[in-house]
Design a protein around this motif. Sequence first.
Motif, PDB file in Angstrom:
ATOM      1  N   TYR A  81       0.862  -1.199   0.000  1.00  0.00           N
ATOM      2  CA  TYR A  81       0.000   0.000   0.000  1.00  0.00           C
ATOM      3  C   TYR A  81       0.891   1.238   0.000  1.00  0.00           C
ATOM      4  O   TYR A  81       1.699   1.424   0.898  1.00  0.00           O
ATOM      5  CB  TYR A  81      -0.876  -0.017   1.255  1.00  0.00           C
ATOM      6  CG  TYR A  81      -2.195   0.712   1.141  1.00  0.00           C
ATOM      7  CD1 TYR A  81      -2.257   1.994   0.606  1.00  0.00           C
ATOM      8  CD2 TYR A  81      -3.380   0.143   1.588  1.00  0.00           C
ATOM      9  CE1 TYR A  81      -3.460   2.679   0.507  1.00  0.00           C
ATOM     10  CE2 TYR A  81      -4.596   0.815   1.494  1.00  0.00           C
ATOM     11  CZ  TYR A  81      -4.619   2.083   0.955  1.00  0.00           C
ATOM     12  OH  TYR A  81      -5.815   2.764   0.856  1.00  0.00           O
ATOM     13  N   MET A  82       0.720   2.085  -1.011  1.00  0.00           N
ATOM     14  CA  MET A  82       1.470   3.337  -1.096  1.00  0.00           C
ATOM     15  C   MET A  82       0.499   4.492  -0.914  1.00  0.00           C
ATOM     16  O   MET A  82      -0.434   4.655  -1.684  1.00  0.00           O
ATOM     17  CB  MET A  82       2.179   3.435  -2.453  1.00  0.00           C
ATOM     18  CG  MET A  82       3.131   4.601  -2.578  1.00  0.00           C
ATOM     19  SD  MET A  82       4.085   4.486  -4.110  1.00  0.00           S
ATOM     20  CE  MET A  82       4.867   6.101  -4.129  1.00  0.00           C
ATOM     21  N   PHE A  83       0.741   5.305   0.124  1.00  0.00           N
ATOM     22  CA  PHE A  83      -0.199   6.350   0.512  1.00  0.00           C
ATOM     23  C   PHE A  83       0.100   7.687  -0.171  1.00  0.00           C
ATOM     24  O   PHE A  83       1.089   7.832  -0.891  1.00  0.00           O
ATOM     25  CB  PHE A  83      -0.173   6.527   2.028  1.00  0.00           C
ATOM     26  CG  PHE A  83      -0.641   5.313   2.784  1.00  0.00           C
ATOM     27  CD1 PHE A  83      -1.989   5.122   3.052  1.00  0.00           C
ATOM     28  CD2 PHE A  83       0.270   4.358   3.210  1.00  0.00           C
ATOM     29  CE1 PHE A  83      -2.422   4.004   3.749  1.00  0.00           C
ATOM     30  CE2 PHE A  83      -0.151   3.238   3.904  1.00  0.00           C
ATOM     31  CZ  PHE A  83      -1.500   3.058   4.173  1.00  0.00           C
ATOM     32  N   GLN A  84      -0.774   8.672   0.083  1.00  0.00           N
ATOM     33  CA  GLN A  84      -0.602  10.011  -0.478  1.00  0.00           C
ATOM     34  C   GLN A  84       0.715  10.629  -0.034  1.00  0.00           C
ATOM     35  O   GLN A  84       1.415  11.247  -0.819  1.00  0.00           O
ATOM     36  CB  GLN A  84      -1.764  10.912  -0.065  1.00  0.00           C
ATOM     37  CG  GLN A  84      -3.100  10.504  -0.655  1.00  0.00           C
ATOM     38  CD  GLN A  84      -4.215  11.427  -0.214  1.00  0.00           C
ATOM     39  OE1 GLN A  84      -3.972  12.571   0.158  1.00  0.00           O
ATOM     40  NE2 GLN A  84      -5.446  10.954  -0.250  1.00  0.00           N
ATOM     41  N   LYS A 153       8.137  -7.549  -1.883  1.00  0.00           N
ATOM     42  CA  LYS A 153       7.701  -8.366  -3.022  1.00  0.00           C
ATOM     43  C   LYS A 153       6.188  -8.599  -3.010  1.00  0.00           C
ATOM     44  O   LYS A 153       5.719  -9.747  -3.008  1.00  0.00           O
ATOM     45  CB  LYS A 153       8.458  -9.697  -3.048  1.00  0.00           C
ATOM     46  CG  LYS A 153       9.961  -9.536  -3.197  1.00  0.00           C
ATOM     47  CD  LYS A 153      10.663 -10.868  -3.359  1.00  0.00           C
ATOM     48  CE  LYS A 153      10.468 -11.409  -4.758  1.00  0.00           C
ATOM     49  NZ  LYS A 153      11.305 -12.615  -5.006  1.00  0.00           N
ATOM     50  N   PRO A 154       5.410  -7.530  -3.005  1.00  0.00           N
ATOM     51  CA  PRO A 154       3.952  -7.694  -2.998  1.00  0.00           C
ATOM     52  C   PRO A 154       3.443  -8.223  -4.337  1.00  0.00           C
ATOM     53  O   PRO A 154       4.029  -7.949  -5.392  1.00  0.00           O
ATOM     54  CB  PRO A 154       3.439  -6.269  -2.746  1.00  0.00           C
ATOM     55  CG  PRO A 154       4.496  -5.405  -3.352  1.00  0.00           C
ATOM     56  CD  PRO A 154       5.792  -6.113  -3.076  1.00  0.00           C
ATOM     57  N   GLU A 155       2.358  -8.973  -4.296  1.00  0.00           N
ATOM     58  CA  GLU A 155       1.738  -9.456  -5.527  1.00  0.00           C
ATOM     59  C   GLU A 155       0.785  -8.416  -6.103  1.00  0.00           C
ATOM     60  O   GLU A 155       0.468  -8.446  -7.292  1.00  0.00           O
ATOM     61  CB  GLU A 155       0.986 -10.761  -5.246  1.00  0.00           C
ATOM     62  CG  GLU A 155       1.913 -11.904  -4.829  1.00  0.00           C
ATOM     63  CD  GLU A 155       1.154 -13.165  -4.478  1.00  0.00           C
ATOM     64  OE1 GLU A 155       0.014 -13.332  -4.965  1.00  0.00           O
ATOM     65  OE2 GLU A 155       1.690 -13.990  -3.726  1.00  0.00           O
ATOM     66  N   LEU A 156       0.322  -7.498  -5.254  1.00  0.00           N
ATOM     67  CA  LEU A 156      -0.594  -6.441  -5.669  1.00  0.00           C
ATOM     68  C   LEU A 156      -0.195  -5.141  -4.986  1.00  0.00           C
ATOM     69  O   LEU A 156       0.074  -5.134  -3.790  1.00  0.00           O
ATOM     70  CB  LEU A 156      -2.035  -6.809  -5.289  1.00  0.00           C
ATOM     71  CG  LEU A 156      -3.110  -5.735  -5.481  1.00  0.00           C
ATOM     72  CD1 LEU A 156      -3.318  -5.444  -6.966  1.00  0.00           C
ATOM     73  CD2 LEU A 156      -4.420  -6.163  -4.824  1.00  0.00           C
ATOM     74  N   LEU A 157      -0.165  -4.051  -5.760  1.00  0.00           N
ATOM     75  CA  LEU A 157       0.121  -2.739  -5.191  1.00  0.00           C
ATOM     76  C   LEU A 157      -1.112  -1.858  -5.252  1.00  0.00           C
ATOM     77  O   LEU A 157      -1.800  -1.818  -6.274  1.00  0.00           O
ATOM     78  CB  LEU A 157       1.256  -2.039  -5.951  1.00  0.00           C
ATOM     79  CG  LEU A 157       2.670  -2.365  -5.485  1.00  0.00           C
ATOM     80  CD1 LEU A 157       3.179  -3.584  -6.228  1.00  0.00           C
ATOM     81  CD2 LEU A 157       3.595  -1.198  -5.740  1.00  0.00           C
ATOM     82  N   LEU A 158      -1.378  -1.164  -4.154  1.00  0.00           N
ATOM     83  CA  LEU A 158      -2.463  -0.188  -4.087  1.00  0.00           C
ATOM     84  C   LEU A 158      -1.835   1.183  -3.906  1.00  0.00           C
ATOM     85  O   LEU A 158      -1.038   1.393  -2.992  1.00  0.00           O
ATOM     86  CB  LEU A 158      -3.396  -0.513  -2.913  1.00  0.00           C
ATOM     87  CG  LEU A 158      -3.966  -1.929  -2.885  1.00  0.00           C
ATOM     88  CD1 LEU A 158      -4.827  -2.128  -1.630  1.00  0.00           C
ATOM     89  CD2 LEU A 158      -4.787  -2.237  -4.131  1.00  0.00           C
ATOM     90  N   LEU A 159      -2.182   2.126  -4.787  1.00  0.00           N
ATOM     91  CA  LEU A 159      -1.592   3.464  -4.750  1.00  0.00           C
ATOM     92  C   LEU A 159      -2.696   4.488  -4.537  1.00  0.00           C
ATOM     93  O   LEU A 159      -3.549   4.679  -5.401  1.00  0.00           O
ATOM     94  CB  LEU A 159      -0.830   3.752  -6.047  1.00  0.00           C
ATOM     95  CG  LEU A 159       0.353   2.828  -6.358  1.00  0.00           C
ATOM     96  CD1 LEU A 159      -0.106   1.682  -7.264  1.00  0.00           C
ATOM     97  CD2 LEU A 159       1.469   3.588  -7.051  1.00  0.00           C
ATOM     98  N   ASP A 160      -2.663   5.139  -3.384  1.00  0.00           N
ATOM     99  CA  ASP A 160      -3.704   6.096  -3.008  1.00  0.00           C
ATOM    100  C   ASP A 160      -3.221   7.523  -3.282  1.00  0.00           C
ATOM    101  O   ASP A 160      -2.576   8.139  -2.449  1.00  0.00           O
ATOM    102  CB  ASP A 160      -4.048   5.922  -1.523  1.00  0.00           C
ATOM    103  CG  ASP A 160      -5.260   6.736  -1.112  1.00  0.00           C
ATOM    104  OD1 ASP A 160      -5.772   7.512  -1.945  1.00  0.00           O
ATOM    105  OD2 ASP A 160      -5.701   6.602   0.041  1.00  0.00           O
ATOM    106  N   GLU A 161      -3.525   8.033  -4.477  1.00  0.00           N
ATOM    107  CA  GLU A 161      -3.113   9.378  -4.899  1.00  0.00           C
ATOM    108  C   GLU A 161      -1.662   9.671  -4.509  1.00  0.00           C
ATOM    109  O   GLU A 161      -1.371  10.661  -3.819  1.00  0.00           O
ATOM    110  CB  GLU A 161      -4.055  10.438  -4.310  1.00  0.00           C
ATOM    111  CG  GLU A 161      -5.507  10.200  -4.704  1.00  0.00           C
ATOM    112  CD  GLU A 161      -6.314  11.481  -4.759  1.00  0.00           C
ATOM    113  OE1 GLU A 161      -5.815  12.475  -5.285  1.00  0.00           O
ATOM    114  OE2 GLU A 161      -7.459  11.458  -4.277  1.00  0.00           O
TER     115      GLU A 161
END
Length: 208
Positions: A81-84, A153-161
């Motif tokens: 998870y990558m935050f603002q 090594k995440p399988e899915l990345l979530l990028l919040d703005e």
Amino acid sequence: MEKIVEIKNVSMNYHTLDRETVALKDLSFEVYKGEIVVIVGPSGCGKSTILSIISGLIKPSSGEVIVNGKPVSGTNKTIGYMFQKDHLFEWRNILKNVLIGLEIQNKLNEETKARTEKLLEMYGLGEFKNYYPSQLSGGMRQRVALIRTLAIKPELLLLDEPFSALDYQTRLAVADDIGRILKKEEKTAIMVTHDISEAISSKWLLFR
């Protein structure tokens, strides 16, 4: 293609003493391996709520979320998870900042440290590994935040703005830069943004 994320008729209602607010209603979509998908919408429309539900940070009022074939029932170590904001620790140098996820997951060893240092070298930050966050530009700090996320090594990345704190020109440049990194690392990602021009200008974004 391999299906990574399934959102099935998801709704989310927030409750206060005075009223109920509908954040999401009957939302459904799928994300396949290797896709970089963007969700565009104005502030307050529920974009971040979608990511919080996928990551398992909150539970939807109704509907089902499946990640890698398993229903989401809590936080998942395979999701990054990558935050603002970059949320770098100012008292740790860049190398120690990008290693913190591995420390938390008890995965830090000579092999994972060497792999993370290689990521810093590959993406133009190797010579800055002993610098501190205050010595880096906003764009470089965001790259550090991404590498910190990739280190586990995440399988899915979530990028919040993730570019909203940057000025307009830097935002577009960093978006393109990070897009190339995600493509090179063959990552599946979901990003949310309120900026239509940013989404259109970022050629790496795939709309669904």
